[in-house]
Design an enzyme around this catalytic site. Structure first.
Site, PDB file in Angstrom:
ATOM      1  N   LYS A 209       0.834  -1.204   0.000  1.00 49.02           N
ATOM      2  CA  LYS A 209       0.000   0.000   0.000  1.00 49.02           C
ATOM      3  C   LYS A 209       0.870   1.255   0.000  1.00 49.02           C
ATOM      4  O   LYS A 209       0.698   2.158  -0.794  1.00 49.02           O
ATOM      5  CB  LYS A 209      -0.930  -0.041   1.215  1.00 49.02           C
ATOM      6  CG  LYS A 209      -1.861   1.140   1.304  1.00 49.02           C
ATOM      7  CD  LYS A 209      -2.837   0.993   2.455  1.00 49.02           C
ATOM      8  CE  LYS A 209      -3.605   2.290   2.644  1.00 49.02           C
ATOM      9  NZ  LYS A 209      -4.556   2.241   3.740  1.00 49.02           N
ATOM     10  N   GLU A 215      10.438  -4.590   4.685  1.00 49.22           N
ATOM     11  CA  GLU A 215      10.541  -5.986   4.235  1.00 49.22           C
ATOM     12  C   GLU A 215      10.263  -6.096   2.738  1.00 49.22           C
ATOM     13  O   GLU A 215      11.015  -6.726   1.991  1.00 49.22           O
ATOM     14  CB  GLU A 215       9.520  -6.866   4.986  1.00 49.22           C
ATOM     15  CG  GLU A 215       9.793  -7.051   6.461  1.00 49.22           C
ATOM     16  CD  GLU A 215       9.186  -5.957   7.333  1.00 49.22           C
ATOM     17  OE1 GLU A 215       8.830  -4.872   6.805  1.00 49.22           O
ATOM     18  OE2 GLU A 215       9.072  -6.176   8.555  1.00 49.22           O
ATOM     19  N   GLY A 270      -4.836  -2.128   5.084  1.00 56.29           N
ATOM     20  CA  GLY A 270      -4.014  -3.254   4.621  1.00 56.29           C
ATOM     21  C   GLY A 270      -4.676  -4.603   4.877  1.00 56.29           C
ATOM     22  O   GLY A 270      -4.733  -5.465   3.993  1.00 56.29           O
ATOM     23  N   ARG A 271      -5.198  -4.796   6.084  1.00 54.20           N
ATOM     24  CA  ARG A 271      -5.767  -6.112   6.431  1.00 54.20           C
ATOM     25  C   ARG A 271      -7.151  -6.315   5.838  1.00 54.20           C
ATOM     26  O   ARG A 271      -7.758  -7.362   6.024  1.00 54.20           O
ATOM     27  CB  ARG A 271      -5.770  -6.294   7.947  1.00 54.20           C
ATOM     28  CG  ARG A 271      -6.436  -5.179   8.723  1.00 54.20           C
ATOM     29  CD  ARG A 271      -6.077  -5.263  10.196  1.00 54.20           C
ATOM     30  NE  ARG A 271      -6.601  -4.141  10.964  1.00 54.20           N
ATOM     31  CZ  ARG A 271      -5.992  -2.973  11.127  1.00 54.20           C
ATOM     32  NH1 ARG A 271      -4.822  -2.767  10.553  1.00 54.20           N
ATOM     33  NH2 ARG A 271      -6.529  -2.026  11.861  1.00 54.20           N
ATOM     34  N   GLU A 356      -4.738  -7.076  14.684  1.00 51.62           N
ATOM     35  CA  GLU A 356      -4.289  -5.729  14.329  1.00 51.62           C
ATOM     36  C   GLU A 356      -5.479  -4.762  14.433  1.00 51.62           C
ATOM     37  O   GLU A 356      -5.308  -3.582  14.717  1.00 51.62           O
ATOM     38  CB  GLU A 356      -3.680  -5.701  12.913  1.00 51.62           C
ATOM     39  CG  GLU A 356      -2.764  -4.508  12.685  1.00 51.62           C
ATOM     40  CD  GLU A 356      -1.895  -4.612  11.441  1.00 51.62           C
ATOM     41  OE1 GLU A 356      -0.676  -4.835  11.569  1.00 51.62           O
ATOM     42  OE2 GLU A 356      -2.436  -4.472  10.333  1.00 51.62           O
ATOM     43  N   HIS A 387      -4.688 -33.854  17.366  1.00 54.50           N
ATOM     44  CA  HIS A 387      -3.556 -34.653  17.847  1.00 54.50           C
ATOM     45  C   HIS A 387      -2.450 -33.762  18.385  1.00 54.50           C
ATOM     46  O   HIS A 387      -1.299 -34.170  18.465  1.00 54.50           O
ATOM     47  CB  HIS A 387      -3.056 -35.550  16.714  1.00 54.50           C
ATOM     48  CG  HIS A 387      -4.093 -36.534  16.277  1.00 54.50           C
ATOM     49  ND1 HIS A 387      -4.243 -37.769  16.866  1.00 54.50           N
ATOM     50  CD2 HIS A 387      -5.091 -36.422  15.371  1.00 54.50           C
ATOM     51  CE1 HIS A 387      -5.271 -38.401  16.309  1.00 54.50           C
ATOM     52  NE2 HIS A 387      -5.807 -37.589  15.407  1.00 54.50           N
ATOM     53  N   LYS A 507       9.318  -0.629  14.512  1.00 55.84           N
ATOM     54  CA  LYS A 507       9.891  -0.278  13.195  1.00 55.84           C
ATOM     55  C   LYS A 507      10.950   0.800  13.362  1.00 55.84           C
ATOM     56  O   LYS A 507      12.037   0.726  12.783  1.00 55.84           O
ATOM     57  CB  LYS A 507       8.796   0.283  12.274  1.00 55.84           C
ATOM     58  CG  LYS A 507       7.884  -0.734  11.646  1.00 55.84           C
ATOM     59  CD  LYS A 507       7.019  -0.005  10.596  1.00 55.84           C
ATOM     60  CE  LYS A 507       5.790  -0.791  10.223  1.00 55.84           C
ATOM     61  NZ  LYS A 507       4.854  -0.039   9.392  1.00 55.84           N
TER      62      LYS A 507
HETATM   63  O1  F6P Z   1       2.123  -4.247   9.984  1.00 51.96           O
HETATM   64  C1  F6P Z   1       1.744  -2.954   9.699  1.00 51.96           C
HETATM   65  C2  F6P Z   1       1.220  -2.804   8.299  1.00 51.96           C
HETATM   66  O2  F6P Z   1       1.038  -1.450   8.072  1.00 51.96           O
HETATM   67  C3  F6P Z   1      -0.067  -3.585   8.022  1.00 51.96           C
HETATM   68  O3  F6P Z   1      -1.203  -2.947   8.469  1.00 51.96           O
HETATM   69  C4  F6P Z   1      -0.002  -3.737   6.541  1.00 51.96           C
HETATM   70  O4  F6P Z   1      -0.889  -4.709   6.087  1.00 51.96           O
HETATM   71  C5  F6P Z   1       1.453  -4.102   6.362  1.00 51.96           C
HETATM   72  O5  F6P Z   1       2.143  -3.297   7.319  1.00 51.96           O
HETATM   73  C6  F6P Z   1       2.018  -3.886   4.991  1.00 51.96           C
HETATM   74  O6  F6P Z   1       1.937  -2.560   4.582  1.00 51.96           O
HETATM   75  P1  F6P Z   1       2.153  -2.133   3.068  1.00 51.96           P
HETATM   76  O7  F6P Z   1       1.070  -2.766   2.258  1.00 51.96           O
HETATM   77  O8  F6P Z   1       2.077  -0.640   3.056  1.00 51.96           O
HETATM   78  O9  F6P Z   1       3.502  -2.628   2.627  1.00 51.96           O
END
Ligand code: F6P
Length: 543
Positions: A209, A215, A270-271, A356, A387, A507
């Site tokens: 987003k 990452e 995002g979620r 979240e 199990h 972060k």
């Molecule tokens: O973990 C925090 C967060 O902002 C989530 O809400 C989101 O889904 C994820 O990081 C990834 O964010 P982006 O889509 O901006 O890379």
């Protein structure tokens, strides 16, 4: 709107529920014995999902009080505020409109006076054209070979939804394409994902987003280097990378042509984004028609949530039951137990959606919330969990409400497998609710000393969600059911289910520590003694 809602402890229904919980002495065995209709009465059904919530610690009075609580908490008003594009994510001053992502073309939803539905369909159409091209082998790599491998790079909502949906709908996927998902900044994730892939036939979907997530951007740069190591020319990036983002500027800075960008909007959290362009990998896998069927399933559940009376409203009922156990029985978790192998990533997906969203300790007005919020969601597909951790659910000291999810038809009918699978759903819910008394154990001739060990107390609550078959449409409805279940919980607690400030501190600290880890001279460490010691040890022992 929250101005007119009394604090939780002042709401009459909350006070009544507190008193009621203290006097509710009957266990599930007694409740069922007293009411032969209970197993059919405490049920509700919508959009192909049958919910049996009879095996919960509730009476008619409990239900009425919970429904009253929903009214006093302004559930109907908050729900309308979400559906009509009001800025209910107050800490980020944003509308919360994932429901617009599945609205039919004919609908109109205004944000700041602008109808957002046409833009949603414009992106869906662009995605469809692109997905069709890839699926038909007509989207070619730089050297002219058709794309065979699709790698989604993203994390959190830009990964968990896509990977869950791909696994859930794998049966419907095009099998001559392979799909891979890279999320972790641990280099192993990327290296293993591309291990057997040929860059000439590989397409990367960079899903973020913000397009700034550490990452994702690190993995995207590694993917770029991996691609260029073989294809050499930077023009090759256009054939092998597309972006899914709201941030056009960062996308072009990375070197992806914005013509190959699929956009979405700040009003998609995002979620809550797997049915936006973030679902491009899903669409390429299952095709545009199946993707639209999934959106139709989402939409149908949206309409149900918005219009069905609360006593028949699946998401509202499930949300209220979760509040009931979290706040009146000290339940700390909810177990998600899908008896469907294709839903193996569903519990992991729900972890972000639920935790979240509702892992908050302050209300909308910034005061400390008066009750426990956001339970811990976890789970594994059945029967594997039986199990492993079911022992604790059956005989441990904790109360763990469970959601069992099962289907009447198997997608892969194989001998007696499906009957065995489903027998376990019904048996586990029955065993949890009714257990086995000491008298029953003794009647089996068990030695006295062993009797306490073989007793099952019962009275352990569960919901059973039963549907006919896992189709794209059904998956959409199931996800929307949990989205609105989470929404209902958040409204009762008067929290903002749509921000996530809690992920920020770590972060920021990691960014500072990374500078120390990468310093060419011994860094001057100014953390606490534990963090200093750990960093020093790492620096002394790393290669
Ligand atoms: O973990 C925090 C967060 O902002 C989530 O809400 C989101 O889904 C994820 O990081 C990834 O964010 P982006 O889509 O901006 O890379």
């Amino acid at each position: 709107m929250s101005d007119t809602i009394a604090p939780l402890s002042q709401r009459p229904a909350w006070k009544a529920l507190t008193a009621h919980a203290a006097t509710l002495k009957q266990n599930l065995r007694e409740l069922f014995a007293a009411d032969p209709e209970r197993g059919t009465r405490f049920t509700a059904e919508a959009e192909g999902i049958f919910l049996d919530y009879s095996k919960n610690r509730i009476t008619e009075e409990t239900l009425q009080l919970l429904l009253q609580l929903a009214k006093e908490s302004g559930l109907a008003e908050h729900r309308e505020a979400m559906f009509t594009g009001q800025k209910i994510n107050t800490t980020e001053n944003r509308a919360v409109l994932h429901v617009a992502l599945r609205a039919p073309r004919s609908e109109s939803i205004l944000v700041d006076g602008e109808d957002v539905v046409p833009a949603v369909h414009e992106v869906l159409d662009k995605m469809s054209a692109f997905a069709d091209k890839v699926r038909a082998g007509k989207w070619l790599g730089y050297t002219g070979k058709p794309i065979r491998n699709v790698v989604n790079i993203g994390i959190g909502g830009s990964d968990l939804g896509p990977v869950m949906a791909y696994e859930a709908l794998r049966h419907y996927s095009q099998r001559d394409l392979s799909f891979h998902f890279v999320s972790n900044v641990d280099g192993t994730d990327f290296v293993e994902a591309v291990h057997d892939l040929d860059p000439e036939e590989t397409l990367f979907l960079v899903a973020s987003k913000t397009f700034t997530t550490l990452e994702t951007m690190t993995n995207a740069h590694s993917a770029r280097a991996w691609t260029l190591a073989k294809l050499k020319q930077t023009e090759a990036i256009a054939n092998h990378f597309v972006a899914i983002s709201t941030n056009e500027k960062e996308v072009s800075k990375f070197g992806i042509d914005t013509a190959n960008m699929f956009g979405f909007w700040d009003w998609v959290g995002g979620r809550y984004s797997m049915d936006s362009a973030i679902g491009l990998s899903t669409m390429i896998a299952i095709g545009p028609d199946n993707f639209r069927a999934m959106l139709d399933g989402f939409y149908a559940m949206d309409v149900h949530f918005r219009t069905a009376p609360l006593e028949k409203n699946l998401p509202a009922l499930m949300g209220l039951l979760t509040v009931w156990y979290t706040d009146f029985f000290d339940a700390q978790t909810v177990a998600i137990l899908p008896y469907e192998q294709y839903l193996k990533r569903f519990p992991a997906y729900l972890q972000q959606l639920t935790m979240e969203s509702n892992g908050k300790h302050v209300t909308l007005d910034g005061t400390h919330v008066e009750a426990e919020t956001g339970p811990i969601y976890w789970g594994e597909p059945g029967t594997n969990g039986q199990h492993s951790f079911y022992q604790l659910i059956h005989q441990g000291t904790r109360l763990i409400p469970c959601d069992f999810i099962g289907f009447s038809k198997s997608i892969n009918p194989l001998g007696r497998h499906h009957g065995m699978l489903m027998a376990n759903v019904f048996a586990q819910a029955e065993a949890l609710a009714f257990g086995k008394t000491a008298e029953q154990v003794k009647a089996e001739g068990v030695a006295d000393a062993l009797v306490p060990h073989k007793v099952f107390e019962g009275n352990r609550p569960s919901n059973v969600l039963l549907a006919e078959e896992l189709t794209p449409r059904l998956l959409g409805s199931l996800i929307a059911l949990y989205e609105h279940n989470v929404f209902t919980q958040g409204v009762i607690w008067s929290i903002n289910s749509f921000d996530q400030w809690g992920v920020e501190l770590g972060k920021v600290l990691a960014t500072n520590i990374l500078k120390e880890l990468e310093s060419t001279t011994p860094p001057e460490l100014k953390h606490d003694s534990s963090t200093n010691n750990l960093i020093q040890r790492y620096l002394a022992t790393k290669a």
